[in-house]
Motif scaffolding. Structure first.
Motif, mmCIF file in Angstrom:
data_model
loop_
_atom_site.group_PDB
_atom_site.id
_atom_site.type_symbol
_atom_site.label_atom_id
_atom_site.label_comp_id
_atom_site.label_asym_id
_atom_site.label_seq_id
_atom_site.Cartn_x
_atom_site.Cartn_y
_atom_site.Cartn_z
ATOM 1 N N ARG A 267 -3.409 -10.649 0.912
ATOM 2 C CA ARG A 267 -2.815 -9.523 1.630
ATOM 3 C C ARG A 267 -3.471 -8.202 1.190
ATOM 4 N NH1 ARG A 267 1.717 -7.953 1.072
ATOM 5 N NH2 ARG A 267 2.609 -7.811 3.161
ATOM 6 N N ILE A 268 -3.586 -8.024 -0.107
ATOM 7 C CA ILE A 268 -4.184 -6.795 -0.640
ATOM 8 C C ILE A 268 -5.664 -6.714 -0.276
ATOM 9 C CG2 ILE A 268 -4.776 -5.566 -2.778
ATOM 10 C CD1 ILE A 268 -2.181 -6.793 -3.959
ATOM 11 N N SER A 269 -6.365 -7.848 -0.363
ATOM 12 C CA SER A 269 -7.794 -7.874 -0.056
ATOM 13 C C SER A 269 -8.048 -7.573 1.417
ATOM 14 C CB SER A 269 -8.385 -9.233 -0.430
ATOM 15 O OG SER A 269 -8.221 -9.497 -1.805
ATOM 16 N N LEU A 270 -7.169 -8.063 2.280
ATOM 17 C CA LEU A 270 -7.292 -7.759 3.717
ATOM 18 C C LEU A 270 -7.172 -6.260 3.937
ATOM 19 C CD1 LEU A 270 -5.536 -7.220 6.566
ATOM 20 C CD2 LEU A 270 -7.521 -8.731 6.651
ATOM 21 N N LYS A 271 -6.183 -5.643 3.329
ATOM 22 C CA LYS A 271 -5.987 -4.200 3.492
ATOM 23 C C LYS A 271 -7.202 -3.425 3.008
ATOM 24 C CE LYS A 271 -3.359 -1.958 0.572
ATOM 25 N NZ LYS A 271 -2.183 -1.413 -0.158
#
Length: 282
Positions: A267-271
């Motif tokens: 999730r964080i990497s996508l953002k």
């Protein structure tokens, strides 16, 4: 390491003859960063090591009417330093810079990363979002395979006996574009990805790919659809796309990270990859 014979063909035809003659007893030496380690550990025991770096077609890095061609013997550092790559395919140079150390990148190649077919291969997710194709040579001629069909599993690729990868082809990119590969690892340098996300935007349309969260690289079709529908992209609006990313992956627990941790990090990497791509979009 078992004894072997070293062979260095100078043409594609000579190389094809060697592979046809020696069959499974021959292994291709390109950068050697994976093969030599596996030979040292007796995981593979070739009778013949075929060095392809003397073949001129394997060294080409050129822009044609069809797009960018990266020969199988082109090193990571050559890609990183290429003005052609930096201008239109910057996400690939960014990802290549994440591979190992500077010394290793002087030997390692994009084609070798693809043929290794590891789900944590740093350059592979960017190649997915760039719609890369693998160019393969044999005595029967040349065939071209989309990268998502070429990579079939961990160390499993669509390469028949006596065939060899000539290089990687990327289609031409027109109009505004921007891309970023975000890699999360246990340490800053010289480590495999715990999670990786490639985000690429071209003419307002997004493509997403995830690394190290399944047996192969995964395309983020759900996240793409959400991003493509957003009128404004910011940290405040990316929540649904981040949730979609977590729903699309199938991570495992291993020595690098647990399943739950990888789900949080995707999730964080996508953002982070999307916001970085947006900054480059021009």
């Amino acid at each position: 390491m078992k004894k072997f014979e070293y062979v260095k063909p100078s043409t594609l035809e000579e190389m094809a003859d060697i592979l046809q003659q020696y069959g499974d007893g021959a292994k291709i030496l390109n950068g050697g960063t994976d093969l030599l380690v596996r030979m040292r550990d007796n995981l593979v025991k070739p009778k013949f090591v075929v060095d392809i770096k003397g073949i001129s077609e394997m060294k080409k890095l050129e822009l044609t009417e069809e797009g960018l061609f990266i020969g199988a013997a082109v090193t990571m550092n050559e890609v990183i330093c290429s003005n052609i790559v930096l201008e239109k395919y910057r996400i690939l140079a960014e990802a290549a810079h994440e591979v190992g150390s500077y010394q290793l990148r002087n030997r390692a190649t994009i084609a070798g990363n693809v043929c290794n077919a590891s789900p944590s291969g740093d350059t592979i997710a960017p190649l997915y979002v760039l719609s890369a194709k693998v160019k393969i040579y044999s005595k029967d001629g040349i065939r071209v395979v989309p990268i998502e069909d070429f990579i079939q599993g961990v160390r499993k690729i669509d390469l028949k006996p006596a065939e060899i990868v000539m290089g990687i082809s990327l289609p031409s990119i027109e109009g505004k574009n921007g891309g970023s590969y975000y890699k999360h690892a246990r340490r800053k340098d010289v480590d495999l990805a715990t999670v990786g996300v490639a985000a690429f935007r071209n003419e307002g349309r997004w493509k997403i790919a995830y690394a190290a969260v399944a047996p192969t690289i995964l395309r983020g079709h759900k996240a793409e659809a959400i991003l493509n529908d957003l009128k404004e992209i910011s940290e405040d609006t990316l929540g649904p796309a981040m949730d979609a990313a977590a729903s699309e992956v199938t991570p495992i627990s291993d020595v690098r990270a647990g399943r739950e941790y990888r789900l949080d990090m995707i999730r964080i990497s996508l953002k982070r990859s999307v916001l970085a791509a947006l900054m480059q979009y021009q």
